[in-house]
Design an enzyme around this catalytic site. Structure first.
Site, PDB file in Angstrom:
ATOM      1  CB  SER A  15      -0.956   0.112   1.243  1.00  0.00           C
ATOM      2  OG  SER A  15      -1.782   1.201   1.095  1.00  0.00           O
ATOM      3  CB  THR A  62      -7.547  -1.605   0.243  1.00  0.00           C
ATOM      4  OG1 THR A  62      -7.379  -1.885  -1.291  1.00  0.00           O
ATOM      5  CG2 THR A  62      -6.580  -2.250   1.013  1.00  0.00           C
ATOM      6  CE  LYS A  66     -11.646  -0.682  -2.248  1.00  0.00           C
ATOM      7  NZ  LYS A  66     -11.545  -0.250  -3.558  1.00  0.00           N
ATOM      8  CG  ASN A  87     -12.751   4.124  -0.976  1.00  0.00           C
ATOM      9  OD1 ASN A  87     -13.567   4.799  -0.416  1.00  0.00           O
ATOM     10  ND2 ASN A  87     -11.928   4.511  -1.946  1.00  0.00           N
ATOM     11  CG  ASP A 103     -12.119   3.239  -5.116  1.00  0.00           C
ATOM     12  OD1 ASP A 103     -11.026   3.685  -4.689  1.00  0.00           O
ATOM     13  OD2 ASP A 103     -12.761   2.326  -4.901  1.00  0.00           O
ATOM     14  CB  ALA A 132     -12.373  -2.124 -10.009  1.00  0.00           C
ATOM     15  CG  ASN A 152     -17.326  -8.885 -17.381  1.00  0.00           C
ATOM     16  OD1 ASN A 152     -16.118  -8.999 -16.905  1.00  0.00           O
ATOM     17  ND2 ASN A 152     -17.978 -10.062 -16.641  1.00  0.00           N
ATOM     18  CB  ALA A 156     -24.903 -13.174 -16.897  1.00  0.00           C
ATOM     19  CG  MET A 216      -9.705   1.514 -13.022  1.00  0.00           C
ATOM     20  SD  MET A 216     -10.920   0.935 -11.967  1.00  0.00           S
ATOM     21  CE  MET A 216     -12.345   1.400 -13.125  1.00  0.00           C
ATOM     22  N   GLY A 240      -3.468   4.224 -13.659  1.00  0.00           N
ATOM     23  CA  GLY A 240      -4.333   4.498 -12.377  1.00  0.00           C
ATOM     24  C   GLY A 240      -3.737   5.122 -11.362  1.00  0.00           C
TER      25      GLY A 240
END
Length: 273
Positions: A15, A62, A66, A87, A103, A132, A152, A156, A216, A240
């Site tokens: 981090s 994080t 979350k 977050n 975010d 995200a 994606n 679905a 990101m 990001g």
């Protein structure tokens, strides 16, 4: 007495949040300490309670906590409510917990203010349908893109998100293959593919002239997605890191009521990567 803040996650060793918030505190003259705390997977609510009992004032949260932070927060911002994830936690004087999700606003600020990317009226492609992506949909749609497409592998999951956020703007779901013969002005990678050294399977020709690609993720070297973007002719390929610093600045403002300057902190982090 110095006010205590921290970030909780698992893993947490990587981090950059302690460095960022220490810089913010120095810059704004705020008296505070900020640490990274590794939390066992089944211990998050208890860890929050312990930190608060020890005089903590607020937390960043994080992966993978979350959603748990969202459930813990007695009051939530509208954007956190929509994101289904928190977050940032602020410990209120009445004993309650306030939850926010910074975010999405961090992403939007980085795009608009640090990179002068116009989001209003653009054709926006968002890759992925996990946490995200869900976390940034409300702030992105608030910028009024002409359309926002969520692509994606599992369509679905993208359809689920498109339905959940349809009241906020023009959102639709797509498979990667169905993007053939479509073009986008801004493409944002919200998948974890870069962590595996992979790139989402985008068809050729998906980038409009002067397209901006944004990952990101960030790292010392360009991510696989950003390397793909450059090869595909993107006008800009952005990582990001700025989003990380901007979401931290929003959390700092939520806690302290002071908005720090982000540019020098982004530059310092970039230098030490």
């Amino acid at each position: 007495m110095t006010d205590r803040y921290a970030v909780m996650g698992n893993p947490i060793g990587h981090s950059k949040s302690p460095l960022i918030h220490t810089r913010f505190a120095q810059q704004t003259g705020q008296q505070l300490s900020y640490e990274a705390i590794l939390v066992e997977l089944d211990d998050f609510p208890a860890a929050v309670a312990r930190f608060r009992a020890a005089g903590g004032k607020g937390l960043n949260v994080t992966v993978p906590f979350k959603q748990e932070a969202w459930a813990l927060a007695g009051r939530r911002s509208r954007r956190a409510e929509r994101a289904g994830a928190v977050n940032t936690l602020r410990f209120e004087t009445d004993g309650s917990l306030y939850g926010d999700n910074t975010d999405g606003v961090g992403l939007v600020r980085d795009l608009k203010e640090n990179h002068a990317v116009a989001l209003a009226g653009c054709r926006l492609l968002l890759l992925g349908a996990g946490g995200a992506v869900r976390g940034v949909l409300e702030p992105l749609l608030a910028e009024r893109p002409a359309e926002l497409v969520i692509a994606n592998r599992t369509v679905a999951k993208a359809e689920e998100l498109a339905t959940a956020f349809a009241d906020l703007g023009t959102v639709r779901a797509s498979s990667f293959a169905a993007l053939e013969r479509q073009q986008f002005d801004v493409v944002i990678n919200g998948t974890a593919a870069s962590l595996q050294g992979e790139v989402p399977p985008l068809p050729a020709g998906v980038l409009a002239a002067d397209a901006v690609c944004y990952d990101m993720m960030y790292g010392k070297e360009p991510t696989p997605f950003l390397r793909w973007a450059e090869a595909a002719g993107a006008a800009s390929a952005l990582d990001g890191l700025g989003m990380l610093v901007e979401q931290a600045a929003e959390a700092f403002y939520l806690w302290r009521g002071v908005r720090p300057a982000t540019a020098p902190v982004i530059a310092a982090l970039r230098q030490h990567m």
